[in-house]
Write an enzyme that holds these catalytic residues in place. Structure first.
Site, PDB file in Angstrom:
ATOM      1  N   HIS A 182       0.832  -1.209   0.000  1.00  0.00           N
ATOM      2  CA  HIS A 182       0.000   0.000   0.000  1.00  0.00           C
ATOM      3  C   HIS A 182       0.868   1.262   0.000  1.00  0.00           C
ATOM      4  O   HIS A 182       0.453   2.298   0.499  1.00  0.00           O
ATOM      5  CB  HIS A 182      -0.960   0.022   1.203  1.00  0.00           C
ATOM      6  CG  HIS A 182      -1.658  -1.279   1.431  1.00  0.00           C
ATOM      7  ND1 HIS A 182      -2.858  -1.598   0.840  1.00  0.00           N
ATOM      8  CD2 HIS A 182      -1.300  -2.379   2.158  1.00  0.00           C
ATOM      9  CE1 HIS A 182      -3.227  -2.812   1.204  1.00  0.00           C
ATOM     10  NE2 HIS A 182      -2.299  -3.316   2.000  1.00  0.00           N
ATOM     11  N   LYS A 309      16.126  21.542 -11.903  1.00  0.00           N
ATOM     12  CA  LYS A 309      15.386  20.295 -12.115  1.00  0.00           C
ATOM     13  C   LYS A 309      16.206  19.198 -12.782  1.00  0.00           C
ATOM     14  O   LYS A 309      17.062  19.448 -13.619  1.00  0.00           O
ATOM     15  CB  LYS A 309      14.122  20.561 -12.970  1.00  0.00           C
ATOM     16  CG  LYS A 309      13.028  21.316 -12.260  1.00  0.00           C
ATOM     17  CD  LYS A 309      12.557  20.652 -10.954  1.00  0.00           C
ATOM     18  CE  LYS A 309      11.692  19.449 -11.231  1.00  0.00           C
ATOM     19  NZ  LYS A 309      10.381  19.857 -11.772  1.00  0.00           N
ATOM     20  N   GLU A 316       9.174   8.226 -16.761  1.00  0.00           N
ATOM     21  CA  GLU A 316       7.755   8.549 -16.930  1.00  0.00           C
ATOM     22  C   GLU A 316       7.221   7.963 -18.235  1.00  0.00           C
ATOM     23  O   GLU A 316       6.091   7.464 -18.300  1.00  0.00           O
ATOM     24  CB  GLU A 316       7.557  10.067 -16.909  1.00  0.00           C
ATOM     25  CG  GLU A 316       7.816  10.678 -15.543  1.00  0.00           C
ATOM     26  CD  GLU A 316       7.913  12.204 -15.608  1.00  0.00           C
ATOM     27  OE1 GLU A 316       6.981  12.867 -15.141  1.00  0.00           O
ATOM     28  OE2 GLU A 316       8.910  12.719 -16.127  1.00  0.00           O
TER      29      GLU A 316
END
Ligand code: ARG
Length: 489
Positions: A182, A309, A316
């Protein structure tokens, strides 16, 4: 303002008519002498498949060469015709591949483009090639050949990814980190074990491709349009020549089923789903919040605005691509459903999703070996996260089981202890000794103090477990398998 011009096909129909007059060109789609007029331009654009079935060029030529050799062997064409056809087809393939000639959409598909050019080059011998053959058994054969070579390329790409995983698992057989359920910290495990979970998924995926390929390995040639042929061809010979396991056993099925495409598309989709989990974990683990990993510089992107960044775009995309793969599978199945036997043009529509599935899968797989090799894990961060004493709760319960406490009771005792620790705002290990007799009389302070992720993990050394010793055994097993396949691991 006039109507905006929309070019649907690059070659105007008038070119085709010119060719017709030259008398060497079969009209588009095998219209032959049956039709007076060319196909409507918009209809031709919908009908044409050459933009995508040009991928079948090599397989189409191989299939035709085998067919020609067989026709000569059974005496339906002369040995000289077969020789001319085989050489002519090599020339045609070369011309298209080198871009010396472009395929003409007015000729509908790759099959007509190849045959048409062959006839231009060698004349009557070329006109004999289509003896005892239809584009229906031809395209089914081409697609099976394409499926087989794609499956083997994908298996190789999977193996290269497994090699990369195996190396990193060996390196991190004893690196501790929390395992999650979970997405909540659950029990300490090892990074090697975590990585090998992906090796297991990939090994099953590999099996699925091989399995699908085994079923795809039947040769449809000789099935004709739907009802085979009265001409005395030798199907065994063609099948063997092309490397198929056997000829197909039913002409109606052979020209009209694309289950081999669906099976491979499914294998691609499931492989993609597996890899999407890896993609997601890399995204998650590379956040500042987790800090478990950094993607190598070659595998992340910067931001056009925020100079600091380091974005996990590649991870992704690995996570995202299965959306497309699942779409390909659904498109393929949907197009195939409800088709009366035998061939229907709907089947042409199975080609694009099929190619897309194969090509997307290869794109994703190809990025993996260097991506995985370049991952910069942070064992310190992982260990720190794994040292959360709460992760030892299960181990504590198992400790009680060893002291002959029934498991359900042990679960309850430790549950109480966790609750008490939470109430005091201390970790499990720091519950004061004098509280123990009241909450968990079966537990001694020493057992609490002994809680350590390394010890807990080392204890789970059974088959399938995360203990370093067990990870090492699994790495050895995988290494042996991969070395047996010829890889350096
Ligand atoms: N491009 C066609 C396909 O993919 C080739 C077969 C055409 N056959 C036909 N009867 N129109 O299905």
């Amino acid at each position: 303002m006039g109507t905006p011009a929309v070019v649907l096909i690059s070659a105007p129909m008038s070119d085709q008519n010119k060719n017709d007059k030259a008398g060497v060109v079969p009209k588009a789609g095998g219209r032959g002498a049956r039709f007076g007029a060319a196909m409507d331009e918009a209809a031709a654009a919908l009908n044409a498949s050459v933009d995508f079935d040009k991928r079948l060029l090599r397989d189409d030529v191989r299939g035709s060469q085998a067919h020609a050799r067989m026709l000569a062997a059974v005496g339906l064409i002369s040995a000289d015709d077969a020789k001319q056809i085989v050489a002519g087809l090599d020339k045609v393939a070369g011309e298209f591949e080198r871009g010396e000639r472009a395929m003409d959409p007015a000729l509908e598909d790759v099959h007509m483009n190849v045959e048409n050019r062959l006839i231009e080059l060698i004349g009557d011998a070329g006109r004999r090639l289509h003896t005892a053959r239809s584009r229906n058994d031809q395209v089914a054969t081409d697609m099976r050949l394409f499926a087989l070579s794609s499956a083997s390329a994908i298996v190789v790409a999977i193996d290269k990814a497994r090699v990369a995983i195996c190396r990193r698992a060996r390196e991190h057989a004893a690196t501790l980190l929390p395992g999650y359920t979970h997405l909540q910290r659950a029990q300490a495990i090892t990074l090697g074990h975590h990585l090998l979970a992906y090796a297991e998924m990939l090994s099953r995926d590999r099996g699925r491709f091989l399995d699908a390929a085994r079923r795809a390995s039947e040769c449809p040639l000789g099935s004709g349009a739907l009802a085979a042929t009265s001409l005395p061809i030798d199907r065994e010979r063609t099948s063997q020549d092309l490397g198929f396991a056997a000829p197909t056993r039913n002409s109606l099925d052979a020209v009209s089923d694309r289950d081999f495409c669906a099976e491979l598309a499914f294998a691609c989709a499931l492989l993609g789903v597996h890899l999407s989990r890896l993609g997601e974990e890399l995204v998650l683990w590379s956040t500042t919040e987790f800090g478990f990993v950094r993607l190598g510089e070659g595998h992340c992107s910067g931001s056009s605005l925020m100079p600091q960044k380091r974005n996990p775009d590649i991870a992704e995309l690995i996570r995202a691509k299965p959306g497309r793969l699942i779409g390909d599978l659904v498109a393929l199945l949907t197009v195939s459903k409800g088709l009366a036997l035998a061939y229907n043009k709907d089947l042409q529509e199975t080609q694009e999703p099929f190619y897309d599935a194969i090509e997307t899968t290869r794109l994703v797989l190809d990025v993996l070996p260097r991506l995985i090799a370049g991952l910069e894990f942070n064992p310190e961060r992982m260990k720190e996260a794994a040292s959360d004493p709460a992760l030892g709760a299960t181990d504590l319960a198992e400790h009680l089981v060893r002291e002959d406490v029934p498991f359900r009771k042990a679960h309850e005792i430790v549950g109480k202890l966790v609750r008490h620790a939470e109430h005091l705002g201390v970790s499990l290990r720091d519950v004061p000794e004098h509280d123990l007799p009241q909450i968990a009389p079966e537990l001694h302070a020493a057992s609490l103090q002994a809680l350590s992720p390394a010890r807990a993990v080392a204890g789970r050394a059974i088959v399938g477990g995360p203990a370093p010793a067990q990870v090492t055994r699994e790495v050895q097993r995988l290494t042996a398998e991969l070395r047996g396949l010829g890889y350096e691991v």
